[in-house]
Design a protein around this motif. Structure first.
Motif, PDB file in Angstrom:
ATOM      1  N   LYS A 200       0.858  -1.183   0.000  1.00 21.78           N
ATOM      2  CA  LYS A 200       0.000   0.000   0.000  1.00 21.78           C
ATOM      3  C   LYS A 200       0.898   1.239   0.000  1.00 21.78           C
ATOM      4  CE  LYS A 200      -3.882  -2.222   2.377  1.00 21.78           C
ATOM      5  NZ  LYS A 200      -4.756  -2.217   1.207  1.00 21.78           N
ATOM      6  N   ILE A 201       0.628   2.135  -0.940  1.00 23.07           N
ATOM      7  CA  ILE A 201       1.459   3.323  -1.087  1.00 23.07           C
ATOM      8  C   ILE A 201       0.566   4.558  -1.110  1.00 23.07           C
ATOM      9  CG2 ILE A 201       3.164   4.510  -2.521  1.00 23.07           C
ATOM     10  CD1 ILE A 201       3.830   1.776  -3.762  1.00 23.07           C
ATOM     11  N   GLY A 202       0.884   5.525  -0.243  1.00 19.72           N
ATOM     12  CA  GLY A 202       0.193   6.795  -0.269  1.00 19.72           C
ATOM     13  C   GLY A 202       0.927   7.753  -1.192  1.00 19.72           C
ATOM     14  N   PHE A 203       1.924   8.477  -0.610  1.00 21.64           N
ATOM     15  CA  PHE A 203       2.774   9.373  -1.388  1.00 21.64           C
ATOM     16  C   PHE A 203       4.214   8.858  -1.440  1.00 21.64           C
ATOM     17  CE2 PHE A 203      -0.749  11.933   0.064  1.00 21.64           C
ATOM     18  CZ  PHE A 203      -1.039  12.742  -1.019  1.00 21.64           C
ATOM     19  N   GLY A 204       4.441   7.667  -0.949  1.00 18.84           N
ATOM     20  CA  GLY A 204       5.796   7.140  -0.841  1.00 18.84           C
ATOM     21  C   GLY A 204       6.258   6.387  -2.071  1.00 18.84           C
ATOM     22  N   ASN A 205       7.387   5.688  -1.900  1.00 19.14           N
ATOM     23  CA  ASN A 205       8.009   4.917  -2.974  1.00 19.14           C
ATOM     24  C   ASN A 205       8.310   3.506  -2.483  1.00 19.14           C
ATOM     25  OD1 ASN A 205       8.732   7.243  -5.007  1.00 19.14           O
ATOM     26  ND2 ASN A 205       9.445   7.959  -3.013  1.00 19.14           N
ATOM     27  N   VAL A 206       7.982   2.524  -3.310  1.00 18.01           N
ATOM     28  CA  VAL A 206       8.264   1.123  -2.967  1.00 18.01           C
ATOM     29  C   VAL A 206       8.900   0.435  -4.168  1.00 18.01           C
ATOM     30  CG1 VAL A 206       7.268  -1.129  -2.388  1.00 18.01           C
ATOM     31  CG2 VAL A 206       6.452   0.927  -1.222  1.00 18.01           C
ATOM     32  N   LEU A 207       9.943  -0.332  -3.911  1.00 18.58           N
ATOM     33  CA  LEU A 207      10.532  -1.202  -4.919  1.00 18.58           C
ATOM     34  C   LEU A 207      10.433  -2.637  -4.439  1.00 18.58           C
ATOM     35  CD1 LEU A 207      13.739  -0.772  -7.006  1.00 18.58           C
ATOM     36  CD2 LEU A 207      13.379  -2.899  -5.769  1.00 18.58           C
ATOM     37  N   LYS A 217       4.620 -20.385  -5.755  1.00 17.11           N
ATOM     38  CA  LYS A 217       3.571 -19.461  -6.204  1.00 17.11           C
ATOM     39  C   LYS A 217       3.481 -18.277  -5.257  1.00 17.11           C
ATOM     40  CE  LYS A 217      -0.049 -21.299  -7.965  1.00 17.11           C
ATOM     41  NZ  LYS A 217      -1.349 -21.993  -8.188  1.00 17.11           N
ATOM     42  N   CYS A 218       3.250 -17.087  -5.839  1.00 12.08           N
ATOM     43  CA  CYS A 218       3.138 -15.875  -5.035  1.00 12.08           C
ATOM     44  C   CYS A 218       2.155 -14.922  -5.707  1.00 12.08           C
ATOM     45  CB  CYS A 218       4.507 -15.194  -4.892  1.00 12.08           C
ATOM     46  SG  CYS A 218       4.484 -13.629  -3.983  1.00 12.08           S
ATOM     47  N   SER A 219       1.252 -14.339  -4.913  1.00 17.50           N
ATOM     48  CA  SER A 219       0.326 -13.334  -5.440  1.00 17.50           C
ATOM     49  C   SER A 219       0.615 -11.996  -4.770  1.00 17.50           C
ATOM     50  CB  SER A 219      -1.125 -13.745  -5.195  1.00 17.50           C
ATOM     51  OG  SER A 219      -1.401 -13.816  -3.807  1.00 17.50           O
ATOM     52  N   VAL A 220       0.608 -10.938  -5.572  1.00 18.49           N
ATOM     53  CA  VAL A 220       0.938  -9.595  -5.101  1.00 18.49           C
ATOM     54  C   VAL A 220      -0.267  -8.685  -5.318  1.00 18.49           C
ATOM     55  CG1 VAL A 220       2.508  -7.632  -5.320  1.00 18.49           C
ATOM     56  CG2 VAL A 220       3.355  -9.961  -5.729  1.00 18.49           C
ATOM     57  N   ASP A 221      -0.781  -8.100  -4.230  1.00 16.24           N
ATOM     58  CA  ASP A 221      -1.852  -7.107  -4.297  1.00 16.24           C
ATOM     59  C   ASP A 221      -1.253  -5.753  -3.956  1.00 16.24           C
ATOM     60  OD1 ASP A 221      -3.776  -8.954  -4.931  1.00 16.24           O
ATOM     61  OD2 ASP A 221      -4.448  -9.230  -2.868  1.00 16.24           O
ATOM     62  N   ALA A 222      -1.361  -4.788  -4.869  1.00 14.88           N
ATOM     63  CA  ALA A 222      -0.762  -3.475  -4.653  1.00 14.88           C
ATOM     64  C   ALA A 222      -1.763  -2.380  -4.942  1.00 14.88           C
ATOM     65  CB  ALA A 222       0.466  -3.303  -5.543  1.00 14.88           C
ATOM     66  N   SER A 223      -1.791  -1.376  -4.066  1.00 18.83           N
ATOM     67  CA  SER A 223      -2.599  -0.181  -4.308  1.00 18.83           C
ATOM     68  C   SER A 223      -1.696   1.035  -4.183  1.00 18.83           C
ATOM     69  CB  SER A 223      -3.765  -0.093  -3.320  1.00 18.83           C
ATOM     70  OG  SER A 223      -3.306   0.008  -1.988  1.00 18.83           O
ATOM     71  N   VAL A 224      -1.788   1.926  -5.172  1.00 18.92           N
ATOM     72  CA  VAL A 224      -0.912   3.086  -5.240  1.00 18.92           C
ATOM     73  C   VAL A 224      -1.771   4.340  -5.322  1.00 18.92           C
ATOM     74  CG1 VAL A 224       0.968   4.200  -6.487  1.00 18.92           C
ATOM     75  CG2 VAL A 224       0.793   1.697  -6.477  1.00 18.92           C
ATOM     76  N   LEU A 244      -4.400  -5.164 -14.035  1.00 18.71           N
ATOM     77  CA  LEU A 244      -4.186  -3.744 -13.784  1.00 18.71           C
ATOM     78  C   LEU A 244      -5.506  -2.984 -13.736  1.00 18.71           C
ATOM     79  CD1 LEU A 244      -1.969  -1.517 -13.545  1.00 18.71           C
ATOM     80  CD2 LEU A 244      -2.143  -1.270 -16.037  1.00 18.71           C
ATOM     81  N   LYS A 245      -5.644  -2.151 -12.712  1.00 17.19           N
ATOM     82  CA  LYS A 245      -6.752  -1.207 -12.632  1.00 17.19           C
ATOM     83  C   LYS A 245      -6.138   0.181 -12.563  1.00 17.19           C
ATOM     84  CE  LYS A 245     -10.853   0.093  -9.977  1.00 17.19           C
ATOM     85  NZ  LYS A 245     -11.666  -0.180  -8.749  1.00 17.19           N
ATOM     86  N   ASP A 246      -6.268   0.960 -13.636  1.00 14.14           N
ATOM     87  CA  ASP A 246      -5.618   2.257 -13.693  1.00 14.14           C
ATOM     88  C   ASP A 246      -6.632   3.379 -13.806  1.00 14.14           C
ATOM     89  OD1 ASP A 246      -6.509   1.784 -16.230  1.00 14.14           O
ATOM     90  OD2 ASP A 246      -4.572   2.044 -17.214  1.00 14.14           O
ATOM     91  N   SER A 247      -6.130   4.595 -14.001  1.00 16.19           N
ATOM     92  CA  SER A 247      -6.974   5.773 -14.173  1.00 16.19           C
ATOM     93  C   SER A 247      -6.305   6.700 -15.168  1.00 16.19           C
ATOM     94  CB  SER A 247      -7.177   6.486 -12.829  1.00 16.19           C
ATOM     95  OG  SER A 247      -6.025   7.245 -12.498  1.00 16.19           O
ATOM     96  N   PRO A 248      -7.022   7.657 -15.718  1.00 24.37           N
ATOM     97  CA  PRO A 248      -6.416   8.591 -16.679  1.00 24.37           C
ATOM     98  C   PRO A 248      -5.319   9.455 -16.074  1.00 24.37           C
ATOM     99  CG  PRO A 248      -8.825   8.643 -16.816  1.00 24.37           C
ATOM    100  CD  PRO A 248      -8.481   7.855 -15.595  1.00 24.37           C
ATOM    101  N   VAL A 283      -2.854  -4.895  -9.433  1.00 25.20           N
ATOM    102  CA  VAL A 283      -2.370  -3.555  -9.131  1.00 25.20           C
ATOM    103  C   VAL A 283      -3.461  -2.530  -9.402  1.00 25.20           C
ATOM    104  CG1 VAL A 283      -0.627  -1.818  -9.651  1.00 25.20           C
ATOM    105  CG2 VAL A 283      -0.018  -4.246  -9.732  1.00 25.20           C
ATOM    106  N   ASP A 284      -3.721  -1.695  -8.407  1.00 22.43           N
ATOM    107  CA  ASP A 284      -4.709  -0.619  -8.502  1.00 22.43           C
ATOM    108  C   ASP A 284      -3.970   0.698  -8.291  1.00 22.43           C
ATOM    109  OD1 ASP A 284      -6.768   1.207  -8.244  1.00 22.43           O
ATOM    110  OD2 ASP A 284      -8.001  -0.077  -6.968  1.00 22.43           O
ATOM    111  N   VAL A 285      -3.929   1.535  -9.310  1.00 17.36           N
ATOM    112  CA  VAL A 285      -3.186   2.793  -9.216  1.00 17.36           C
ATOM    113  C   VAL A 285      -4.102   3.957  -9.535  1.00 17.36           C
ATOM    114  CG1 VAL A 285      -2.312   2.419 -11.571  1.00 17.36           C
ATOM    115  CG2 VAL A 285      -1.192   4.090 -10.088  1.00 17.36           C
ATOM    116  N   ALA A 286      -4.049   5.012  -8.708  1.00 20.18           N
ATOM    117  CA  ALA A 286      -4.910   6.178  -8.881  1.00 20.18           C
ATOM    118  C   ALA A 286      -4.170   7.326  -9.562  1.00 20.18           C
ATOM    119  CB  ALA A 286      -5.457   6.617  -7.522  1.00 20.18           C
ATOM    120  N   LEU A 287      -3.242   7.961  -8.822  1.00 20.84           N
ATOM    121  CA  LEU A 287      -2.537   9.139  -9.346  1.00 20.84           C
ATOM    122  C   LEU A 287      -1.052   8.898  -9.574  1.00 20.84           C
ATOM    123  CD1 LEU A 287      -4.095  11.830  -6.956  1.00 20.84           C
ATOM    124  CD2 LEU A 287      -4.833  11.253  -9.265  1.00 20.84           C
ATOM    125  N   GLY A 288      -0.540   7.826  -9.059  1.00 17.50           N
ATOM    126  CA  GLY A 288       0.902   7.616  -9.074  1.00 17.50           C
ATOM    127  C   GLY A 288       1.413   6.933 -10.321  1.00 17.50           C
TER     128      GLY A 288
END
Length: 296
Positions: A200-207, A217-224, A244-248, A283-288
């Protein structure tokens, strides 16, 4: 930015090793009453190193050199249902939370920062819940049996991971990282043996470093939110699928060699839905920004 975090983690290790002498603050002794340690750490504004001890066989030993005029360390432990629950709080005086500690953290020089070292052993199973407000943290899990890991960064720079060839002796249930404003670098993720990774990422950075072949097997759920997520992928041998779930208002970059099999669903050339080492991303990304790439 993320490369700078890696350098910062190395510098922290060197700084800790160069200290003349850390004082032993707290120790949990070995006992037949438990074989699992559930460790909670909240550090408002300090530098921390957590790793397996080379000689100390105690399940948990904590060293530090705090400025006790600024830091109020508290520690508590109890044993229940074959588990030792331990809690270490490193709060600053007159601080009710990370927001209040921000002005304190930025107003003092690096040399005044407190250092803490947490030693684990190779015998116990660990559940780790680590919360860092400001400063730097190095979480080296090499050789340690970690059942569950949760790391949260307020504005801290954190490096977590494994040394080459030293994987988790047990399969990890959940690997959870959250970066509000700080940076988290997760190295050698395949060695964690995590069934599920939550980011989960607000305004930060993750690698997230998945650039070596996966064996499980591994599943990754990410929200940015408005931050940045960078994922290093294995070049071959590991089947990968990305939902991928993205936005404009966001930016997404997918590594070469992936095919879009349906809208916002990408697979690589090794993809096999029934593979025992399938690496899947939701992966769900809003503004990042989200970037999937191979190691240079």
């Amino acid at each position: 930015m993320l490369r700078l975090v890696l350098i910062a983690g190395t510098s922290l290790l060197m700084s800790l090793s160069a200290l003349a002498q850390l004082t032993k603050f707290y120790t949990i002794k070995e006992s037949p009453e438990f074989d699992t340690v559930d460790f909670y750490l909240k550090a408002t504004a300090t530098n921390c190193l957590l790793k397996q001890a080379e000689k100390d066989n105690n399940p948990l030993t904590i060293y530090g050199n705090p400025n006790l005029e600024k830091i109020n360390p508290t520690f508590a432990s109890k044993i229940k249902n074959n588990t030792c629950y331990a809690k270490l709080a490193l709060d600053e005086y007159n601080s009710s939370g990370f927001g209040d500690s921000f002005s304190m953290a930025v107003s003092r020089s690096d040399k005044d920062n407190d250092f803490w070292k947490v030693n684990l052993n190779k015998s116990e199973v660990y559940r780790l819940n680590l919360i860092y407000g400001f400063g730097n943290a190095d979480v080296n899990l090499t050789g340690t049996s970690v059942q569950r890991l949760k790391i949260k960064s307020g504005s801290a720079d954190i490096v977590v991971g494994y040394d080459d060839g030293n994987m988790n002796p047990i399969q990890m249930d959940t690997f959870y990282v959250k970066a509000d404003f700080g940076s988290i670098v997760a190295r050698r993720m395949e060695l964690s043996r995590a069934k599920k990774v939550i980011t989960k990422i607000g305004f930060g950075n993750v690698l997230l470093d998945f650039d070596k072949q996966m064996n499980e097997k591994c599943s990754v759920d990410a929200s940015v939110g408005a931050g940045n997520l960078e994922i290093l992928l294995p070049k071959d041998g590991t089947p990968v699928i990305i939902h991928l779930k993205d936005s404009p208002l966001c930016a997404v970059k997918i590594a070469k060699g992936f095919e879009e099999v349906e809208k916002n669903v990408f697979v690589n050339m090794s993809y096999d839905a029934n593979a025992a080492n399938l690496l899947s991303f939701d992966v769900d990304v809003a503004l990042g920004m989200v970037r999937f790439r191979y190691t240079d």
